[in-house]
Structures are given as structure tokens and as C-alpha cells.
Design a protein around this motif. Structure first.
Motif, PDB file in Angstrom:
ATOM      1  N   GLY A  50       2.955  15.492   4.251  1.00  0.00           N
ATOM      2  CA  GLY A  50       2.266  14.998   5.434  1.00  0.00           C
ATOM      3  C   GLY A  50       2.995  15.376   6.711  1.00  0.00           C
ATOM      4  O   GLY A  50       3.519  16.475   6.851  1.00  0.00           O
ATOM      5  N   ASP A  56       5.735  11.244   5.839  1.00  0.00           N
ATOM      6  CA  ASP A  56       4.731  10.547   5.023  1.00  0.00           C
ATOM      7  C   ASP A  56       3.950  11.569   4.223  1.00  0.00           C
ATOM      8  O   ASP A  56       4.081  12.784   4.410  1.00  0.00           O
ATOM      9  N   ASP A  57       3.146  11.059   3.291  1.00  0.00           N
ATOM     10  CA  ASP A  57       2.332  11.947   2.446  1.00  0.00           C
ATOM     11  C   ASP A  57       0.864  11.905   2.858  1.00  0.00           C
ATOM     12  O   ASP A  57      -0.033  12.114   2.033  1.00  0.00           O
ATOM     13  N   GLY A  58       0.608  11.628   4.161  1.00  0.00           N
ATOM     14  CA  GLY A  58      -0.758  11.582   4.661  1.00  0.00           C
ATOM     15  C   GLY A  58      -1.293  12.948   5.046  1.00  0.00           C
ATOM     16  O   GLY A  58      -0.722  13.993   4.688  1.00  0.00           O
ATOM     17  N   PRO A  59      -2.379  12.979   5.822  1.00  0.00           N
ATOM     18  CA  PRO A  59      -3.011  14.256   6.188  1.00  0.00           C
ATOM     19  C   PRO A  59      -2.228  15.048   7.219  1.00  0.00           C
ATOM     20  O   PRO A  59      -2.453  16.254   7.374  1.00  0.00           O
ATOM     21  N   ARG A  68       0.818  -1.219   0.000  1.00  0.00           N
ATOM     22  CA  ARG A  68       0.000   0.000   0.000  1.00  0.00           C
ATOM     23  C   ARG A  68       0.847   1.263   0.000  1.00  0.00           C
ATOM     24  O   ARG A  68       0.427   2.288  -0.526  1.00  0.00           O
ATOM     25  N   CYS A  69       2.052   1.217   0.586  1.00  0.00           N
ATOM     26  CA  CYS A  69       2.918   2.393   0.582  1.00  0.00           C
ATOM     27  C   CYS A  69       4.366   1.973   0.313  1.00  0.00           C
ATOM     28  O   CYS A  69       4.781   0.876   0.700  1.00  0.00           O
ATOM     29  N   TRP A  85      -1.010   6.138   8.132  1.00  0.00           N
ATOM     30  CA  TRP A  85      -1.691   7.334   7.634  1.00  0.00           C
ATOM     31  C   TRP A  85      -1.188   7.807   6.269  1.00  0.00           C
ATOM     32  O   TRP A  85      -1.707   8.758   5.721  1.00  0.00           O
ATOM     33  N   ALA A  86      -0.170   7.139   5.720  1.00  0.00           N
ATOM     34  CA  ALA A  86       0.404   7.587   4.456  1.00  0.00           C
ATOM     35  C   ALA A  86      -0.540   7.315   3.292  1.00  0.00           C
ATOM     36  O   ALA A  86      -1.328   6.352   3.305  1.00  0.00           O
ATOM     37  N   GLY A  87      -0.444   8.170   2.286  1.00  0.00           N
ATOM     38  CA  GLY A  87      -1.221   7.936   1.082  1.00  0.00           C
ATOM     39  C   GLY A  87      -0.549   6.938   0.159  1.00  0.00           C
ATOM     40  O   GLY A  87      -1.223   6.291  -0.641  1.00  0.00           O
ATOM     41  N   GLY A  88       0.744   6.832   0.252  1.00  0.00           N
ATOM     42  CA  GLY A  88       1.448   5.881  -0.609  1.00  0.00           C
ATOM     43  C   GLY A  88       2.955   5.936  -0.482  1.00  0.00           C
ATOM     44  O   GLY A  88       3.656   5.061  -0.988  1.00  0.00           O
TER      45      GLY A  88
END
Length: 440
Positions: free
Chosen positions: A428, A373-376, A317-318, A351-354
Motif C-alpha cells: 500500500g 499499510d496494505d491498502g490501495p 480490523r487491522c 485505508w489498510a486492508g488488515g
């Protein structure tokens, strides 16, 4: 600050230079005195030769010029005489139209006297009686060439002595550094002790250094023994408190909260503080042991193992990027570092987007690590809340907050700090930990 070898070299150079100057000045003074003694004998002979050139003529005393040295007829030749008797004064032609200062003292003057053409004269006076007349003969010789020779000799000798001393100082500095090499090796081994790469100093050292090394090893053994005792005592105390704390925690149930809400809140708050204190004491006991050769953190192995674990948990997923795996083994407790990185990477992957980026870098006195990370991310107003000391886990912000509490506590136990910010590269959350390598 300068090194011991440098200070010893400078001291040796300065002392030998001063000794050389004093010896050289003393030698020149002795040569000057010897030169004056020789010239005094010559001047005495010159006075006698002038006396021999005086004869009795029809009109009284007269000076036979042909019997004098030709130097007395050459102007400013550096050799002069004056003959005085009654009211008469005879001067050598070499004085030209000048006259030497009068002197009343017999023998050689103590000091040089000024002469014609800027010369410095060594002067001698002799009193004689000839043909029933008393007369004084003063002869002098220019001493300027000798003074110039002494000055040149002093300058050349000083230059040669400085060159010799420079060579001697360089050789001595090399010898001192070679002699101090065992001390430098001992210092390097002490640095390895601090970094957890060895447990004691080598005893294969020169005889003069061996007692110091042995005492350091004894001190290390004693300190390690005391640390183990303290750590075990704190651990035993912490484990002994866990059971009564668990019993009290079980009594804080819904019935107590319903029947006695004030007592429930009081017990809940106090138990939370006691549990937090026990947990921190156990962390400090573990940190006090420090890193040993068997517990060093190996970035090239441990980081890759953590990434593989996260891939097994979260699948593809990431994508996890590792930076800093080429670093050598670091003098930090491996289990604590794995716990910190594991929690940070777990939160980032959750929480990461990828994309997740893990980076390690080394500074002289600290090891830095960051996980992005590239999350919110987390809002700036809530970042302090998730790592604030004393917060209970079930009161933390969901997601990031659960693992960040453990990371913050562990970093703080080592004298470090966890900071949260915005990832400029991924957009993120960025969690950064400073891990001091030299604990005070």
C-alpha cells in the motif's frame, strides 16, 4: 583533525627531541674539543721524545731507533712521525712507504688530515734546534677510533633519548587528557542541552572553567527568555488575527458568492493565504521552543499508547506492528511527534486492508519514521498534490490527504520532509518522515 591533547603531546615530543639533539650535539662537540686538547699534550710529548732520540754521530745527526716507542715501528699503527732538516727527511717505520702531507703551520692543525690506510690523523708540528741544526718534527695520531666512538655515542644517545621522550610524552598525554576531562564533560553536557536532556550546565567545575560555564548558563537563560517573548508575541498576534479572520470568513457566504462571485473568489483566496501564514507562524513559534526534558518523545510509551488508541477507534480490523520501541527518549517535541504519528497511523488504519507497520530508527543527525499499510495507496501522479504547500484541506484527496497536510506542515517546520511512496513490504502507501535532530 587531531585533538588538543594530541597536538600538545606532539609539540612537546618534538620540542624535547630537538632540545635533546642540540644538547647532545653540543656535549659531543665539547668532548671532541677536550679530547683534542688532551691528545695535543700527548703529541707535544711525543715530539719531544722523538727529539730526544736524535743524537750526533760521526757522519752527522742520527736517529736512535731503540729509543723510539715500538708503535713507530709497526706498520699503520696509528702513530707516526716525520723529521725534516736541511734536505733530509726521516719517517717512522709505521708509515711504511707512505708520507704525510707537508705542513708549514706550527702546533696542532685545525682540521684532521688524511693518513695511511684511510685513517684520519690529528697532527702536531714542533720546530726545534739541536746540535746547531734546525729541524721540524711532525707527529700524528689516528683519530678515527675517537670519531667512531662519537658516532656510536650519538646513535645510542639519540635512541635512548627517543625512548625516554616516548615515555614522557605518553605520561604527559595522559596528564593532559586528565586535565581536559572537565572540558569533555562540559561538551557532553552541551550535547545534552541540545538534545533537551538538561536545562543548564553544572557549575561544579574547576576554577578555570567556572567563568565559562556561568556565562554559558547566563546565555542560555537569556536566549530562553528571548524565545519565550518571541513565541508569546507571535502567539498573541496569531490569536488576535483569528477573530477578524473569522468575521471575514463568515461574510464569505453563499449570498456573497451568488451576488459578487469575483469578490468572493478574491476574498476566499486571500483569506486562505492569511490563515495558512498565521498557522505556519504559530507552528514555528512552537518549534522554536525545542524539546525540554519534560517534553521528550518516549517511543516505548508513546508508540504503544498511540497503537492502543487506534485499536479503540478501529477495533481489530487491522493489526498494527511497531518497530523501534526500544529506542531511548528522543529530543523532539512530544506533542508534535504524536500529532505526526497519530495522523499517519489514522490514515493508514482507515485505508489498510488488515496490516499497518510503524517503524522508527535513529541516525546520527536525524530521526526517521515510516508508516506503511496494505491498502490501495495513492497514485504516483497524485502524491505531490496531497502534500503540496498551500492546498486547502477541503481540496485534498479524500482519506489520506486530510492528515498528510498537517504532517507535511509540521515536518517542514522542523526542517524535515514528508515523502510518499509505495510499500514494498505491504503493497500500500508508505509515508516516510525525516526529522532532523540538529537544527541549523
Amino acid at each position: 583533525m587531531t585533538s588538543i591533547a594530541g597536538r600538545l603531546g606532539v609539540s612537546l615530543f618534538a620540542s624535547l627531541l630537538l632540545a635533546g639533539i642540540l644538547v647532545g650535539q653540543g656535549a659531543l662537540w665539547w668532548l671532541d674539543q677536550r679530547q683534542r686538547q688532551v691528545m695535543t699534550a700527548n703529541l707535544r710529548d711525543e715530539a719531544v721524545s722523538v727529539l730526544a732520540a736524535i743524537s750526533q754521530g760521526p757522519s752527522g745527526l742520527q736517529l736512535e731507533q731503540p729509543m723510539l716507542d715500538p708503535a713507530y715501528r709497526q706498520p699503520f699503527s696509528g702513530r707516526y712521525f716525520m723529521v725534516s732538516f736541511d734536505d733530509h727527511i726521516w719517517r717512522s717505520r709505521s708509515l711504511w712507504d707512505q708520507r704525510m702531507a707537508d705542513t708549514e703551520s706550527r702546533g696542532l692543525d685545525n682540521e684532521l688530515v688524511p693518513g695511511p690506510d684511510g685513517q684520519q690523523l690529528l697532527r702536531y708540528r714542533g720546530d726545534y734546534e739541536i746540535y746547531g741544526r734546525k729541524l721540524a718534527i711532525v707527529v700524528a695520531q689516528d683519530y678515527t677510533p675517537q670519531l667512531e666512538n662519537f658516532r656510536n655515542t650519538r646513535s645510542v644517545s639519540l635512541l635512548v633519548w627517543v625512548l625516554i621522550l616516548s615515555g614522557l610524552a605518553a605520561a604527559q598525554l595522559w596528564l593532559i587528557r586528565r586535565g581536559l576531562r572537565p572540558l569533555n564533560e562540559a561538551r557532553r553536557q552541551i550535547e545534552q542541552l541540545r538534545d533537551g536532556e538538561r536545562t543548564e550546565l553544572d557549575c561544579d567545575v574547576p576554577t578555570e572553567l567556572r567563568p565559562l560555564v556561568q556565562e554559558v548558563n547566563r546565555l542560555l537563560g537569556h536566549t530562553d527568555q528571548q524565545l519565550r517573548r518571541s513565541r508569546h508575541a507571535i502567539g498573541d498576534l496569531g490569536h488576535a488575527l483569528k477573530t477578524p479572520l473569522a468575521v471575514l470568513r463568515n461574510r464569505c457566504d453563499e449570498n456573497l458568492q451568488r451576488d459578487h462571485p469575483d469578490l468572493y473568489r478574491l476574498l476566499d483566496e486571500q483569506l486562505a493565504q492569511v490563515e495558512d501564514t498565521v498557522r505556519r507562524a504559530l507552528n514555528r513559534a512552537r518549534v522554536a521552543a525545542g524539546a525540554t526534558p519534560g517534553t521528550l518523545f518516549h517511543p516505548d510509551q508513546d508508540l504503544v499508547a498511540l497503537r492502543d488508541t487506534m485499536i479503540q477507534v478501529y477495533g481489530n480490523r487491522c493489526r498494527i506492528e511497531l518497530i523501534g520501541t526500544e529506542l531511548p527518549p528522543q529530543p523532539v517535541e512530544r506533542d508534535d511527534m504524536l500529532e505526526v504519528l497519530g495522523n499517519l497511523m489514522d490514515n493508514a488504519c482507515k485505508w489498510a486492508g488488515g496490516r499497518v507497520s510503524v517503524r522508527l530508527w535513529r541516525e546520527p543527525e536525524a530521526l526517521w519514521l515510516s508508516v506503511e499499510d496494505d491498502g490501495p495507496g495513492i497514485e504516483p501522479a497524485r502524491r505531490d498534490q496531497v502534500i503540496r504547500r498551500g492546498e486547502r484541506l477541503d481540496q485534498r484527496v479524500a482519506g489520506h490527504g486530510l492528515g498528510l497536510a498537517i504532517v507535511s506542515d509540521t515536518a517542514e517546520a522542523y526542517g524535515g520532509e514528508l515523502t510518499l511512496g509505495h510499500s514494498e513490504a505491504l503493497g500500500g502507501l508508505m509515508a516516510r518522515v525525516c526529522w532532523p535532530l540538529t537544527r541549523r
